[in-house]
Design a protein around this motif. Structure first.
Motif: not given
Length: 294
Positions: A19-20, A55-60, A74-85, A87-95
């Motif tokens: 949703g970004l 990637a999930a461990r990085e978020l945790a 810090r990762p975004l609060d509302h995306l608790r787990e990596p998205l898979e696109v 086959g690639h895990p994607v995570t989102f972080w505060h700049e």
């Protein structure tokens, strides 16, 4: 299609799922992992295929450090787990705010705080300092048979030495890739970055990264290393197992350079083979003055 174009296509899909908006996204670094800056002050991190667990461990880990009041990206609060696109895990972080890369003395206090924390209820796993080394040696296209066998023998010798390390500091949570490029310094705060290799292991592993920068690569000055040791409270080079960890670090960055040499021989082959010659005792004593590859 270039690597940047391929990565951007993945980014567009990931942002749509999250949703970004990917409009106006700028590449920060396109390497083994790709980092993109979104105009909304968010950074997207696209990892290699097969790295969903990491990637999930990085978020945790990042959220745990925030709870422990250790400054970290810090990762975004509302995306608790990596998205898979694809086959690639994607995570989102505060700049982060505007910052500079840290120095040796900047990372030392953060490492000390990290090493003193109680072990969290996160499946961190134990440090494997040899991860992907055999594959990189086998896949290094610029090696001849004799060089490849020498590296295989070196790897086997270090695996045996690792299993017989002398006693050191108590095992703890370690960063795993604790070089100064994984620290960001703002006018008010110093932040830890990149938890891809965070695990349980000997704290000496984290300290060895800076010690090798000083003693092997020549990228950390005498005064910088003294400040690092003072800020942390010990000099890892005085520990009986240091030489083993040093040699593993040197092998890792040599194999990393050889991987790049296979992909881009014109730019990286000479540095990769210079590093190999150093390990084989053909370029004199340390420090060797290695240049950055990546």
């Amino acid at each position: 299609m270039s690597r940047t174009e391929e990565s951007h296509a993945l980014l567009v899909k990931a942002c749509a799922s999250a949703g970004l908006s990917a409009a106006g996204a700028e590449p920060i670094r396109i390497g083994e992992n790709a980092l993109w800056r979104l105009p909304s002050r968010i950074v997207a991190r696209i990892a290699r295929p097969g790295q969903a667990v990491a990637a999930a461990r990085e978020l945790a880990v990042a959220r745990w450090l925030h709870d422990c009041e250790v400054p970290a990206v810090r990762p975004l609060d509302h995306l608790r787990e990596p998205l898979e696109v694809d086959g690639h895990p994607v995570t989102f972080w505060h700049e982060l705010p505007p910052h500079r890369s840290g120095g040796a003395a900047d990372i030392a206090p953060l490492l000390r705080r990290l090493h003193e924390l109680p072990v969290p209820a996160i499946p961190l796993g134990h440090l494997d300092p040899f991860v992907r080394l055999a594959a990189r040696i086998d896949g290094a296209a610029t090696l001849d048979d004799e060089q490849r066998q020498w590296l295989r023998n070196r790897l086997a010798a270090l695996e045996a030495a690792w299993s017989g390390l002398p006693a050191g500091m108590p095992a703890s949570v370690i960063h795993g890739d604790a070089w100064r490029g994984n620290v960001a310094v703002t006018p008010t705060t110093t932040y830890l970055l990149d938890f891809e290799r965070t695990s349980l292991g000997p704290p000496e592993w984290d300290l060895t990264a800076t010690a090798v920068g000083h003693g092997s690569f020549g990228s950390v000055s005498e005064s910088e290393y003294a400040a690092f040791c003072k800020a942390y409270g010990t000099d890892v080079t005085s520990w009986g197992g240091y030489a083993v960890l040093r040699d593993i670090r040197e092998l890792r960055v040599t194999c990393f350079a050889l991987q790049h040499a296979a992909a881009d021989p014109d730019h990286h082959r000479s540095e990769a083979h210079h590093r190999l010659a150093c390990l084989r005792g053909e370029r004199g004593p340390r420090p060797w003055g290695w240049t950055v590859v990546g």
